[in-house]
Design a protein around this motif. Structure first.
Motif, mmCIF file in Angstrom:
data_model
loop_
_atom_site.group_PDB
_atom_site.id
_atom_site.type_symbol
_atom_site.label_atom_id
_atom_site.label_comp_id
_atom_site.label_asym_id
_atom_site.label_seq_id
_atom_site.Cartn_x
_atom_site.Cartn_y
_atom_site.Cartn_z
ATOM 1 N N LEU A 54 34.006 52.637 38.628
ATOM 2 C CA LEU A 54 35.050 52.106 37.746
ATOM 3 C C LEU A 54 36.321 51.778 38.527
ATOM 4 C CD1 LEU A 54 34.534 54.543 34.738
ATOM 5 C CD2 LEU A 54 34.051 52.092 34.743
ATOM 6 N N VAL A 55 36.709 52.666 39.436
ATOM 7 C CA VAL A 55 37.915 52.415 40.235
ATOM 8 C C VAL A 55 37.694 51.231 41.173
ATOM 9 C CG1 VAL A 55 39.449 53.367 41.995
ATOM 10 C CG2 VAL A 55 38.727 54.786 40.073
ATOM 11 N N MET A 56 36.513 51.136 41.770
ATOM 12 C CA MET A 56 36.212 49.995 42.633
ATOM 13 C C MET A 56 36.207 48.695 41.845
ATOM 14 S SD MET A 56 35.941 50.929 45.774
ATOM 15 C CE MET A 56 35.035 49.632 46.568
ATOM 16 N N THR A 57 35.764 48.745 40.599
ATOM 17 C CA THR A 57 35.819 47.555 39.749
ATOM 18 C C THR A 57 37.265 47.133 39.512
ATOM 19 O OG1 THR A 57 33.765 48.230 38.643
ATOM 20 C CG2 THR A 57 35.119 46.592 37.532
ATOM 21 N N CYS A 58 38.135 48.102 39.270
ATOM 22 C CA CYS A 58 39.561 47.790 39.110
ATOM 23 C C CYS A 58 40.128 47.160 40.385
ATOM 24 C CB CYS A 58 40.342 49.058 38.763
ATOM 25 S SG CYS A 58 39.965 49.777 37.152
ATOM 26 N N ILE A 59 39.762 47.706 41.542
ATOM 27 C CA ILE A 59 40.238 47.159 42.815
ATOM 28 C C ILE A 59 39.747 45.728 42.987
ATOM 29 C CG2 ILE A 59 40.086 47.398 45.325
ATOM 30 C CD1 ILE A 59 39.841 50.432 44.890
ATOM 31 N N LEU A 60 38.489 45.479 42.623
ATOM 32 C CA LEU A 60 37.942 44.139 42.750
ATOM 33 C C LEU A 60 38.686 43.140 41.865
ATOM 34 C CD1 LEU A 60 34.124 44.919 42.912
ATOM 35 C CD2 LEU A 60 35.466 43.784 44.670
ATOM 36 N N TYR A 61 39.110 43.555 40.668
ATOM 37 C CA TYR A 61 39.875 42.664 39.795
ATOM 38 C C TYR A 61 41.212 42.300 40.441
ATOM 39 C CZ TYR A 61 36.738 43.094 35.786
ATOM 40 O OH TYR A 61 35.657 43.018 34.944
ATOM 41 N N VAL A 62 41.858 43.263 41.095
ATOM 42 C CA VAL A 62 43.128 42.974 41.769
ATOM 43 C C VAL A 62 42.893 42.065 42.975
ATOM 44 C CG1 VAL A 62 45.122 43.977 42.941
ATOM 45 C CG2 VAL A 62 44.108 45.168 40.997
ATOM 46 N N VAL A 63 41.819 42.348 43.737
ATOM 47 C CA VAL A 63 41.505 41.523 44.906
ATOM 48 C C VAL A 63 41.230 40.084 44.497
ATOM 49 C CG1 VAL A 63 39.809 41.130 46.738
ATOM 50 C CG2 VAL A 63 40.662 43.427 46.312
ATOM 51 N N VAL A 64 40.391 39.906 43.476
ATOM 52 C CA VAL A 64 40.026 38.549 43.070
ATOM 53 C C VAL A 64 41.221 37.821 42.466
ATOM 54 C CG1 VAL A 64 39.257 38.985 40.687
ATOM 55 C CG2 VAL A 64 38.119 37.240 42.069
ATOM 56 N N SER A 65 42.131 38.536 41.819
ATOM 57 C CA SER A 65 43.342 37.900 41.280
ATOM 58 C C SER A 65 44.216 37.375 42.418
ATOM 59 C CB SER A 65 44.135 38.890 40.426
ATOM 60 O OG SER A 65 43.385 39.313 39.308
ATOM 61 N N GLY A 66 44.425 38.216 43.436
ATOM 62 C CA GLY A 66 45.209 37.767 44.578
ATOM 63 C C GLY A 66 44.546 36.623 45.313
ATOM 64 N N ASN A 67 43.222 36.696 45.471
ATOM 65 C CA ASN A 67 42.473 35.647 46.158
ATOM 66 C C ASN A 67 42.570 34.319 45.416
ATOM 67 O OD1 ASN A 67 39.811 34.012 46.324
ATOM 68 N ND2 ASN A 67 39.690 35.293 48.154
ATOM 69 N N LEU A 68 42.365 34.338 44.115
ATOM 70 C CA LEU A 68 42.384 33.110 43.324
ATOM 71 C C LEU A 68 43.771 32.477 43.303
ATOM 72 C CD1 LEU A 68 40.150 34.286 40.329
ATOM 73 C CD2 LEU A 68 39.512 32.662 42.121
ATOM 74 N N MET A 69 44.808 33.282 43.146
ATOM 75 C CA MET A 69 46.169 32.735 43.109
ATOM 76 C C MET A 69 46.558 32.154 44.468
ATOM 77 S SD MET A 69 47.233 32.951 40.053
ATOM 78 C CE MET A 69 48.945 32.537 40.307
ATOM 79 N N TYR A 70 46.182 32.814 45.533
ATOM 80 C CA TYR A 70 46.519 32.327 46.875
ATOM 81 C C TYR A 70 45.840 30.982 47.155
ATOM 82 C CZ TYR A 70 46.694 32.066 51.957
ATOM 83 O OH TYR A 70 46.886 31.647 53.254
#
Length: 530
Positions: A219-235
């Motif tokens: 669950l925590v890794m899923t949360c981290i992945l959501y933050v990673v993908v948000s930063g990746n997509l915006m960049y």
């Protein structure tokens, strides 16, 4: 004199009949109390007449047992024990199952009404929930798995669907046991209960703790992945702005910080359907764009050989995209018709397999060796910005779900576990969240931010999570628990399937974990960003 004798004989007969009746009722009441039902009084009988529909042969057997005990001098066999149960009823009970008998008529009535009013979902609603879990935005990493696996990657998408569907079914089978009449009875409620049952009696809680740790990590890794993908997509949507991917991850975390104040998911759940539909539209747009470039598809780039170093990471990505076993026990328990669970699992995983396979293949054929970890980063500038903004919105709105689930597991394991809790309760007597409990939640949000900042690699993190917890919760533990709890009822081919899944899952988990860690170390050492 004769009249007096007849009167005494009649009184003795009546007393004996009353005793037999009372003991029979005590036996039946004790049995039904252990099965989770409450004995109906005269007033309750009006509303729960079905409770009096007892099996005739069962009653006759109980009466014959009592009459036999009476003849052998066993007068005390049917009297109530000190704990409120009936002695001699142990052969109708299952240890650790069912709630204790109610101590009052009102409580018993409320319990029965609560059981009747328990919310249930239809088979279609259950299928929708499973589809949301296995058709989420993490399918965006599947084309990257085809890049390193070729046709074998496509085969693994099918293989993982078959195995995860099978392990989901056998996990539910572990919730049930046969009663004395040969009927299946649900005696466990969760993944943790199954794990504890497998480790009992020597280690009755260690199995549940292992499952809880695996759930928290996933669950925590899923949360981290959501933050990673948000930063990746915006960049990648706004590359001209002087904002790095890590900075976008920090901005996303600031937006997510109010999640620490969540008490329930009612507010967030209102957007779940909208997010799912938006994601479906995005997938359609990506596939439509790929089809528009069908003339340029690079069929010759799809390999029959694999990249030995990268392919184990692809296995973790594919497995992680199918993880749903965590909530299947609770989902099946809430279904209005649990007998349709197997059918629901079949069509949800078949449809997921077809859609994932087509999406991954079509996307890879379009961009071939230029395929990126998040496939939408390959889209042209204008389309990419619009699609990525929708995906970022979905990621941010999806974040509270695993975050809240992780918080609940942590609080129940360490703060609310009765007298065995390691730390004091996070909530005050009035139900309000204490300041240090709020700090703990904020700390979890900040932890996901720092993890996303220092390891901004979507595919590698997804492969690591799939290899570490995905393979464990979807492959290893269900097959192991099935062998342990259902061994006496298994046929030879079922034993073969379980052992094969356990061995294959173990090999994939170990190799995927090692290669994902090597990839993360290499990326961190060389300072490579997505």
């Amino acid at each position: 004199m004769a009249t007096l004798i007849r009167g005494k004989i009649s009184n003795k007969i009546n007393n004996a009949a009353t005793t037999v009746s009372n003991k029979s009722q005590a036996k039946v009441s004790g049995m039904f109390a252990r099965l989770g039902f409450q004995a109906a009084t005269d007033e309750e009988g009006l509303g729960f007449a079905a409770c009096d529909d007892l099996d005739y042969d069962h009653r006759q057997g109980l009466q014959m047992d009592i009459m036999k005990n009476e003849a052998m001098g066993g007068e005390g066999s049917g009297e109530m024990g000190g704990d409120g149960t009936v002695d001699g009823d142990s052969h109708y009970q299952r240890e650790g199952t069912g709630p204790p008998p109610s101590t009052s008529k009102d409580n018993g009535l409320c319990d029965e009404l609560a059981a009747q009013d328990k919310p249930s979902i239809t088979t279609w609603e259950a299928g929708w929930n499973v589809t949301n879990a296995i058709q989420g935005m993490f399918v965006l990493g599947l084309p990257y798995a085809i890049l390193h696996g070729g046709y074998l990657g496509l085969f693994l998408i099918i293989f993982a669907a078959v195995v995860c569907c099978y392990t989901g079914k056998i996990l539910i089978q572990c919730l049930y046991e046969e009663n004395e009449d040969g009927q299946l009875v649900r005696v466990r409620d969760s993944y943790v209960d199954i794990a504890n049952a497998c480790c009992a009696p020597r280690f009755p809680t260690i199995g549940g703790r292992i499952v809880n740790v695996a759930q928290i990590i996933e669950l925590v890794m899923t949360c981290i992945l959501y933050v990673v993908v948000s930063g990746n997509l915006m960049y990648n949507s706004f590359p001209t702005l002087p904002v790095s991917q890590r900075s976008w991850a920090i901005i996303a975390t600031v937006v997510l910080l109010p999640c620490a104040f969540l008490k329930n998911l009612k507010a967030v759940s209102k957007f779940s359907l909208l997010c799912t539909m938006a994601h479906f539209v995005i997938n359609v747009l990506v596939i439509a764009y790929c089809l528009s470039r069908a003339r340029d598809w690079a069929w010759d780039k799809v390999k029959f050989y694999i990249d030995v170093k990268k392919f184990p990471i692809s296995i973790g990505i594919i497995v992680f995209s199918y993880t749903s076993q965590i909530f299947l026990p609770s989902l099946e328990g809430n279904m209005s018709n649990p007998s349709e669970f197997h059918c629901m699992m079949n069509w949800t995983h078949i449809s997921a397999c077809i859609l994932k396979g087509l999406f991954a293949l079509v996307a890879y054929l379009t961009w071939a060796d230029a395929t990126k970890e998040v496939i939408t980063d390959n889209l042209p500038g204008g389309i990419r910005a619009v699609v990525n903004l929708f995906l970022v919105s979905k990621a941010l709105l999806s974040y509270p779900l695993p975050f809240f689930a992780a918080v609940e597991v942590l609080e129940k394991s360490f703060f609310q576990d009765g007298g065995r809790a390691i730390f004091p309760d996070c909530y005050g007597g009035d139900g309000r969240l204490k300041s240090w409990g709020l700090s703990l939640r904020c700390g979890l949000v900040v932890f996901t931010m720092f993890s996303a900042i220092f390891v901004p690699h979507f595919a590698l993190l997804m492969g690591l999570t799939g290899s570490l917890t995905g393979a464990g919760l979807c492959f290893l533990l269900p097959s192991l628990f099935h062998l342990k709890l259902q061994w006496r009822n298994l046929l030879w081919h079922q034993v073969f399937f379980d052992v094969a899944i356990f061995v294959i899952g173990g090999i994939c988990a170990i190799s995927g974990f090692i290669h994902s860690m090597e990839g993360l170390v290499e990326a961190y050492t060389l300072n490579i960003e997505d």
